[in-house]
Write an enzyme that holds these catalytic residues in place. Structure first.
Site, mmCIF file in Angstrom:
data_model
loop_
_atom_site.group_PDB
_atom_site.id
_atom_site.type_symbol
_atom_site.label_atom_id
_atom_site.label_comp_id
_atom_site.label_asym_id
_atom_site.label_seq_id
_atom_site.Cartn_x
_atom_site.Cartn_y
_atom_site.Cartn_z
ATOM 1 N N HIS A 118 0.846 -1.194 0.000
ATOM 2 C CA HIS A 118 0.000 0.000 0.000
ATOM 3 C C HIS A 118 0.882 1.244 0.000
ATOM 4 O O HIS A 118 1.339 1.704 1.035
ATOM 5 C CB HIS A 118 -0.901 -0.017 1.246
ATOM 6 C CG HIS A 118 -1.943 1.053 1.270
ATOM 7 N ND1 HIS A 118 -3.112 0.922 1.976
ATOM 8 C CD2 HIS A 118 -2.004 2.282 0.690
ATOM 9 C CE1 HIS A 118 -3.841 2.007 1.831
ATOM 10 N NE2 HIS A 118 -3.180 2.856 1.052
ATOM 11 N N ASP A 134 1.707 3.486 3.151
ATOM 12 C CA ASP A 134 0.649 4.418 2.727
ATOM 13 C C ASP A 134 1.289 5.732 2.297
ATOM 14 O O ASP A 134 0.708 6.821 2.467
ATOM 15 C CB ASP A 134 -0.369 4.639 3.846
ATOM 16 C CG ASP A 134 -1.658 5.304 3.370
ATOM 17 O OD1 ASP A 134 -1.892 5.317 2.150
ATOM 18 O OD2 ASP A 134 -2.413 5.831 4.204
ATOM 19 N N ASP A 191 4.280 4.562 11.635
ATOM 20 C CA ASP A 191 5.066 5.802 11.543
ATOM 21 C C ASP A 191 5.024 6.617 12.831
ATOM 22 O O ASP A 191 5.582 7.713 12.884
ATOM 23 C CB ASP A 191 4.592 6.651 10.364
ATOM 24 C CG ASP A 191 3.133 7.098 10.468
ATOM 25 O OD1 ASP A 191 2.446 6.665 11.418
ATOM 26 O OD2 ASP A 191 2.675 7.856 9.593
#
EC number: 3.5.1.25
Length: 366
Positions: A46, A257, A231
């Site tokens: 992703h 992402d 993150d």
């Protein structure tokens, strides 16, 4: 070629790995306790771009550059994730990216939308959201000629279950995300064949002890692999560690992402036709401050997971082995196992990337 160091395999840490003909031929020896960390090449299922380049417009040169950026950070396999878009853009991007998939630059295309919840759309452009369309999906799968690998759907939208059935019948992974679904609606979609939870916790109805919603359904389902954005922004480290404990490393997949701003300075960017401002690593929509993807790379995601308390063997599994299995590539890559493709990342003691090998060939030093 023999490489020595702390070789992270699914079974533990060994002392050496042999590479020949682009494959892993032998792994053995005791944990040396020092030397470089040697991990399987990361698998990011992703990502929307990086290094100033995006996948979301269907531009081939930009896609190649974004994949190259992430490769330098150890990601040897990735999906090009689109965002909610008009059918015309989805079609043109799929046709444009299919040769890159055939070439091996990309492992496939992921549609994150447009069949998503309005109320949980996050940074998705609400102007493009719509109910799942069997006609659209059938055409896109045909256009991709095998390039379409995963589609994220909100299971509560009309037609979602029929769309999941279509995707599964064509070998495309059905993922659940950007959803306001109830627990029961999510379980029904899982029973229909959905096998991935898109960035679990984010873009979802939050869990409540009387209405657990999609989060509890996805975390507890033995057939679902849960994406986690590690993150320190999308998820608190405690949430990351909790989720990884609930799922186990064999059902947790680290993802980035990432958007084009990954690896770039703070400033103004674009995502799906919307303005994004990046400040201190955090990407947010200009219009409402919603988190708009990330500026993450997979090596940083691995460091964050280890910092959160995930053991190295499990973290490597979450960064490579489990995501490879999520998209049907575990028989080819994603682990340091004899006979698989020789995708390797060498990390120093601070878990920064030193060298990257893909299919037995070292990435040239810049």
């Amino acid at each position: 070629m023999r490489l020595t160091g702390r070789v992270v395999t699914p079974a533990g840490i060994s002392g050496y790995v042999d590479v020949a003909g682009g494959l892993l031929t032998e792994i053995g020896g005791a944990d040396p306790g020092d030397g470089p960390w040697i991990l399987p090449g990361f698998v990011d299922i992703h990502t929307h771009g990086g290094g100033g380049h995006t996948f979301t417009t269907g531009d081939v040169a930009a896609a190649r550059a974004a994949a190259g950026f992430h490769l330098r950070h150890g990601t040897t396999t990735l999906l090009a994730s689109l965002v909610s878009s008009p059918f015309s853009l989805m079609s043109s991007a799929t046709v444009a990216f299919a040769p890159l998939v055939a070439e091996g630059v990309l492992a496939g295309v992921h549609y994150e939308g447009p069949y998503l919840s309005q109320i949980r759309c996050g940074a998705q452009n609400p102007a493009f959201l719509r109910d799942p369309s069997i006609e659209e999906l059938t055409q896109l799968i045909a256009l991709g000629e095998g390039a379409v690998r995963m589609v994220t759907i909100a299971p509560e939208r009309p037609g979602a279950l029929e769309a999941i059935d279509l995707l599964v019948s064509h070998g495309v992974v059905a993922a659940l995300g950007h959803t306001d679904a109830t627990y029961d609606q999510t379980i029904t979609a899982i029973d229909a064949g959905a096998t991935v939870g898109t960035h679990v916790f984010n873009g979802m109805r939050p869990p409540h002890h009387r209405e657990p919603g999609p989060v509890f359904a996805l975390l507890s389902a033995p057939t679902v692999i849960c994406e986690l954005v590690a993150d320190g922004i999308h998820l608190h480290d405690g949430t990351l560690a909790f989720a990884a404990t609930v799922t186990g490393a064999d059902r947790a997949a680290l993802i980035t992402d990432a958007m084009a701003a990954a690896g770039m300075p703070d400033g103004e960017y674009e995502l799906g036709g919307q303005s994004v401002v990046v400040a201190d690593r955090v990407a947010r929509l200009t219009r409402d401050g919603s988190i708009a993807g990330s500026t993450l790379t997979m090596d940083a995601a691995l460091r964050q997971a280890v910092h959160a308390g995930v053991p190295m063997v499990a973290a490597a599994q979450m960064a490579a082995t489990t995501p490879a299995r999520a998209i049907g590539l575990a028989d080819t890559l994603g682990a340091l196992v004899e006979g698989l493709r020789a995708d390797l990342v060498l990390l120093d003691d601070t878990l920064r990337v030193d060298r990257v090998m893909r299919a037995g060939t070292w990435l040239p030093d810049e």
